[in-house]
Each structure stands twice: as structure tokens, then as C-alpha cells.
Design a protein around this motif. Structure first.
Motif, short mmCIF file in Angstrom:
data_model
loop_
_atom_site.label_atom_id
_atom_site.label_comp_id
_atom_site.label_asym_id
_atom_site.label_seq_id
_atom_site.Cartn_x
_atom_site.Cartn_y
_atom_site.Cartn_z
N THR A 1 11.24 12.40 9.95
CA THR A 1 10.01 12.51 10.72
C THR A 1 8.94 13.14 9.85
N GLN A 2 7.70 13.12 10.33
CA GLN A 2 6.62 13.77 9.60
C GLN A 2 6.90 15.27 9.47
N ALA B 1 7.72 12.06 -3.57
CA ALA B 1 8.72 11.22 -4.23
C ALA B 1 10.06 11.94 -4.34
N GLN B 2 10.01 13.21 -4.71
CA GLN B 2 11.24 13.97 -4.87
C GLN B 2 11.95 14.14 -3.53
N ALA B 3 11.20 14.49 -2.49
CA ALA B 3 11.80 14.70 -1.17
C ALA B 3 12.39 13.42 -0.59
N LEU B 4 11.82 12.27 -0.99
CA LEU B 4 12.28 10.98 -0.47
C LEU B 4 13.29 10.30 -1.40
N GLY B 5 13.61 10.93 -2.52
CA GLY B 5 14.59 10.37 -3.44
C GLY B 5 14.14 9.07 -4.06
N THR B 6 12.85 9.00 -4.39
CA THR B 6 12.29 7.79 -5.00
C THR B 6 11.36 8.21 -6.13
N THR B 7 10.58 7.28 -6.64
CA THR B 7 9.64 7.58 -7.73
C THR B 7 8.21 7.50 -7.23
N SER C 1 0.82 -1.20 0.00
CA SER C 1 0.00 0.00 0.00
C SER C 1 0.86 1.26 0.00
N PHE C 2 0.25 2.35 -0.43
CA PHE C 2 0.95 3.63 -0.44
C PHE C 2 1.43 3.98 0.97
N ALA C 3 0.58 3.80 1.98
CA ALA C 3 0.94 4.15 3.36
C ALA C 3 2.17 3.36 3.81
N ARG D 1 5.80 5.08 4.65
CA ARG D 1 6.40 4.84 5.97
C ARG D 1 7.81 4.26 5.82
N ALA D 2 7.96 3.28 4.91
CA ALA D 2 9.27 2.64 4.69
C ALA D 2 10.29 3.63 4.13
N ALA D 3 9.87 4.47 3.18
CA ALA D 3 10.78 5.45 2.59
C ALA D 3 11.22 6.48 3.63
N MET D 4 10.30 6.88 4.49
CA MET D 4 10.65 7.84 5.55
C MET D 4 11.62 7.19 6.54
N ALA D 5 11.37 5.94 6.91
CA ALA D 5 12.24 5.24 7.86
C ALA D 5 13.63 5.04 7.26
#
Length: 181
Positions: free
Chosen positions: A18-19, A52-58, A3-5, A9-13
């Protein structure tokens, strides 16, 4: 497909964010990020792109359509602090924003009027690659001899059209962030 959530969560960790930090990087309120993490809502396209940009992913990785290893930036090492300036006062920085940038010089300019429509609206943050002049696109410019106010113009032939209008090109706009309140 996760899921998106879960993916958010995984990308942030993975990046120890933090939020509050993600909110600052994206301009998305902490309450919206909390709702995304709870699975209550999914973000609109513009907010998904910012996440996506802030987390360095797509976007696809966040939505669970592709592996997060297929990131468009390769790593979050490309995310840097970029100075923010008002288009009305481009000599005094207001602060910093995070952006996924390559090598070179970048600035964010905040649009302070509605004269640049339909592309740019009041309050938009425009990431400008300084001194980049390429093909057709949206550019940050200054009117020669009339102060330092920054304007945004779309050109099909930037060098020729800017010269014809007595404009000096600062650089090419490579991202527009619309701040939602």
C-alpha cells in the motif's frame, strides 16, 4: 516506454504494498507517493533510489528504461527489517526500517548531530554492515574508552587510521538515507 506512475503502481501491486507501507519503507511521505502515482510529479534522485530499493527493482525499471526483470537484487526477498538505533544511544533500538541487505548483520544508526559533515547530516539514517572492514569509505566508529556514542568517519585505510585515532570500527556504511520532512 511506460510512464513512471504506471511502473510504480505495477511494482507496488506485484509486492502487494500500500502507499502507507511504501511510505514507511522509504521515509517518503504518503502525499508524495500519491502525487507520484497520479503522474503529477516524478521523484528526485534520492527518492527514486529509495523507491527502487524498497520495491526490489532498479531506478531504470521504475523510469521505464529497462525491464523490471533486470532488478539488481533479483527479488524482493532481500528486503529485510533492520533495527534502528540512535548514534547517541546505540544499545536501545528505536524501531525498524526496511533495507535491501545481503547475508550478514546490519543496523541503521540515526545521526543526532552535525559534527559529521559534509557526508552525514543531522537526522540521516546510515545503514551499517556490522564488522565489515574493507577499502576506503565511510565507517561507523566508537571512540575507545569514551562511552558508546557512534561517530561516522571517512577513511582511506580504515584499519590503520582507526587504530591511530583509538577508534573501534563497528562497520562500513553502505547506505545513507536522508529523511525529508
Amino acid at each position: 516506454m511506460s510512464s513512471f506512475a504506471e511502473n510504480l503502481r505495477a511494482a507496488m501491486a506485484e509486492r502487494s504494498l500500500t502507499q502507507a507501507e511504501l511510505s514507511k519503507r522509504t521515509g517518503i511521505s504518503k502525499s508524495f507517493i500519491s502525487q507520484y502515482l497520479s503522474g503529477k510529479f516524478k521523484p528526485r534522485e534520492d527518492k527514486l533510489s529509495a523507491l527502487a530499493q524498497a520495491l526490489g527493482t532498479t531506478k531504470g525499471a521504475l523510469l521505464g528504461y529497462e525491464s523490471s526483470n533486470n532488478s539488481n537484487s533479483g527479488s524482493s526477498d532481500d528486503v529485510h527489517k533492520v533495527p534502528v538505533y540512535s548514534a547517541d544511544d546505540p544499545k536501545n533500538p528505536w524501531g525498524e526500517e526496511y533495507a535491501d541487505t545481503e547475508h550478514g548483520s546490519y543496523r541503521f544508526y540515526i545521526c543526532r548531530d552535525d559534527k559529521n559533515r559534509p557526508f552525514v547530516m543531522f537526522g540521516d539514517y546510515l545503514l551499517v554492515s556490522i564488522d565489515e572492514i574493507g577499502a576506503a569509505g565511510l565507517y561507523a566508529v566508537v571512540k575507545e574508552g569514551i562511552g558508546d556514542r557512534v561517530y561516522f568517519r571517512e577513511f582511506s585505510d580504515p584499519r590503520k587510521e582507526a587504530a591511530d585515532l583509538d577508534l573501534r570500527i563497528i562497520g562500513r556504511v553502505c547506505e545513507i538515507r536522508r529523511k525529508m520532512t
